[in-house]
Design an enzyme around this catalytic site. Structure first.
Site, PDB file in Angstrom:
ATOM      1  CG  ASP A   1      46.272  29.096  71.770  1.00 33.64           C
ATOM      2  OD1 ASP A   1      45.331  29.882  71.972  1.00 33.64           O
ATOM      3  OD2 ASP A   1      46.223  27.887  72.061  1.00 33.64           O
TER       4      ASP A   1
ATOM      5  CG  MET B   1      44.415  32.332  74.457  1.00 34.20           C
ATOM      6  SD  MET B   1      43.748  33.328  73.094  1.00 34.20           S
ATOM      7  CE  MET B   1      43.316  34.835  73.980  1.00 34.20           C
TER       8      MET B   1
END
Length: 247
Positions: A239, A80
């Site tokens: 994630d 991210m």
């Protein structure tokens, strides 16, 4: 309809891919690493082409000996807080600035001077930090104006791969939260934060849920990445959020 789900995790150190049946049984798993480049102190970049090659290689290895049409769909998790700037054709205009990069300290300072940190947190659920995507995009605007001018959209890492597979410029709410300009209360890009950052909302992708089917793999991309044309591609999530759900 196929009988397997293909899942990719586009991580910091490499791409991990797994193949599951509908009963949750693991059919196979593969990993492929790639490099992070530290060109200057505080910088951390990766080449989106390395991500793509890793995804394609894992697909081919996982599906060896299987009918490609057995894959019912492909979904993603991924690192991210990145910044992948692409043109209208979806081509990256520079290396990806990843979550670990800390170059945008001045941009962080600019936002901090314009808004109270508590108000900022109530909107986006994060602190003001150079770690997040909008500060990275501001850095590109301030330091690489030609790149910024040619930027059609800023994408997250997994969303770049989805764009390459389907031609769609999208992100979903979990990854969008790491951009530091998503209004968590309204699930839309925050006009207040974008005004402070000086970034036009048109530079950001369309928002959708994690369960959204982004599109189908195009015929050209299917041949390259080892899947059947028309295979559905599902957005997935960042994630950190996926890990929390799994836990």
């Amino acid at each position: 309809m196929g009988e397997y789900i293909l899942a990719h995790d586009l991580g910091t150190s490499g791409n991990k891919a797994t193949l599951y049946d509908f009963e949750g049984r693991l059919k196979g798993s593969m990993g492929c690493s790639y490099d992070t480049h530290f060109k200057e102190e505080g910088w951390a970049e990766q080449d989106p082409e390395d991500w793509w090659k890793a995804v394609c290689e894992n697909n081919r290895r996982l599906l060896e000996g299987l009918d490609k049409n057995q894959v019912a769909g492909m979904a993603f998790s991924g690192q991210m807080m990145g910044c992948v700037v692409v043109d209208r054709a979806g081509k990256p205009l520079r290396p990806a600035i990843i979550w670990a990069d800390q170059r945008s300290q001045e941009q962080e300072k600019h936002i901090r001077e314009k808004i109270d940190e508590q108000e900022f947190y109530r909107i986006v659920g994060h602190k003001i930090s150079a770690s997040y995507s909008i500060e990275k995009l501001m850095w590109i605007r301030d330091n690489e104006p030609e790149v910024f001018q040619n930027t059609y959209k800023m994408l997250q890492p997994k969303d770049y791969i989805i764009c390459r597979l389907t031609g769609e410029f999208l992100t979903e709410y979990t990854d969008a939260s790491g951009a530091n300009c998503l209004d968590l209360n309204r699930l839309e890009w925050s006009g207040r934060i974008l005004d402070i950052a000086g970034i036009d909302q048109d530079k950001l992708p369309r928002l959708c849920p994690s369960t959204h089917v982004a599109g189908e793999i195009t015929e050209t991309m299917a041949e390259i990445c080892g899947l059947a044309p028309g295979t559905p591609v599902i957005m997935g999530g960042g994630d950190g959020v996926c890990a929390a759900v799994g836990a």
